[in-house]
Design an enzyme around this catalytic site. Structure first.
Site, PDB file in Angstrom:
ATOM      1  N   ALA A  18       0.828  -1.208   0.000  1.00 30.79           N
ATOM      2  CA  ALA A  18       0.000   0.000   0.000  1.00 30.79           C
ATOM      3  C   ALA A  18       0.865   1.262   0.000  1.00 30.79           C
ATOM      4  O   ALA A  18       0.492   2.265  -0.621  1.00 30.79           O
ATOM      5  CB  ALA A  18      -0.935  -0.001   1.213  1.00 30.79           C
ATOM      6  N   GLY A  21       1.909   1.569  -3.478  1.00 30.30           N
ATOM      7  CA  GLY A  21       0.693   1.708  -4.272  1.00 30.30           C
ATOM      8  C   GLY A  21       0.055   3.071  -4.151  1.00 30.30           C
ATOM      9  O   GLY A  21      -0.526   3.586  -5.109  1.00 30.30           O
ATOM     10  N   ASP A  22       0.155   3.679  -2.987  1.00 32.04           N
ATOM     11  CA  ASP A  22      -0.357   5.037  -2.781  1.00 32.04           C
ATOM     12  C   ASP A  22       0.305   5.986  -3.773  1.00 32.04           C
ATOM     13  O   ASP A  22      -0.359   6.801  -4.427  1.00 32.04           O
ATOM     14  CB  ASP A  22      -0.091   5.467  -1.338  1.00 32.04           C
ATOM     15  CG  ASP A  22      -0.501   6.897  -1.064  1.00 32.04           C
ATOM     16  OD1 ASP A  22      -1.655   7.254  -1.366  1.00 32.04           O
ATOM     17  OD2 ASP A  22       0.335   7.656  -0.550  1.00 32.04           O
ATOM     18  N   CYS A  23       1.589   5.866  -3.910  1.00 32.12           N
ATOM     19  CA  CYS A  23       2.351   6.719  -4.826  1.00 32.12           C
ATOM     20  C   CYS A  23       1.990   6.419  -6.279  1.00 32.12           C
ATOM     21  O   CYS A  23       1.795   7.336  -7.079  1.00 32.12           O
ATOM     22  CB  CYS A  23       3.836   6.497  -4.589  1.00 32.12           C
ATOM     23  SG  CYS A  23       4.895   7.418  -5.700  1.00 32.12           S
TER      24      CYS A  23
END
Length: 127
Positions: A18, A21-23
């Site tokens: 995550a 993945g956020d980036c």
């Protein structure tokens, strides 16, 4: 990938997935917004918030959940079920967990060099 280090996404915790993945999710959002038109930065930011908030990522999940493979769904669930150490301010706990699952999925796809799949899912999200 930007680094030459080997990363085995299956060995990473869902919160590590995550984190990256956020980036990745954010950059896909930003790239799609910038591609639409040349705008003021304040306008770009306001538009991107429509896609990157926990509530928006819950809506994104609702759009893609039926097209995810079993493996992608398993990654999403690992992220969704991960124990987080803080409470969100602008979303419910449930929304925050779903958003974490979406971010974990996008991180896993990125680390597995599945850029075409990222783009495919994001096109569905934008509809």
């Amino acid at each position: 990938m930007f680094t030459d280090k080997e990363i085995n996404a299956k060995q990473l915790s869902p919160l590590n997935l995550a984190f990256i993945g956020d980036c990745i999710y954010e950059i896909v959002v930003r790239e799609s917004i910038v591609a639409e038109a040349n705008r003021r930065v304040q306008d770009l930011h306001a538009e991107s918030v429509k896609y990157v908030s926990a509530k928006a990522q819950c809506e994104a999940y609702d759009k893609i959940k039926d097209v995810l493979s079993e493996e992608e769904t398993a990654v999403f669930k690992r992220g969704r079920n991960a124990k987080v150490s803080h409470s969100p301010k602008s979303a419910t706990q449930g929304e925050y967990h779903i958003a974490t699952g979406v971010e974990a999925l996008f991180g896993w796809l990125y680390l597995n060099d599945e850029k075409d799949r990222i783009n495919e899912l994001f096109k569905i999200i934008l509809k």
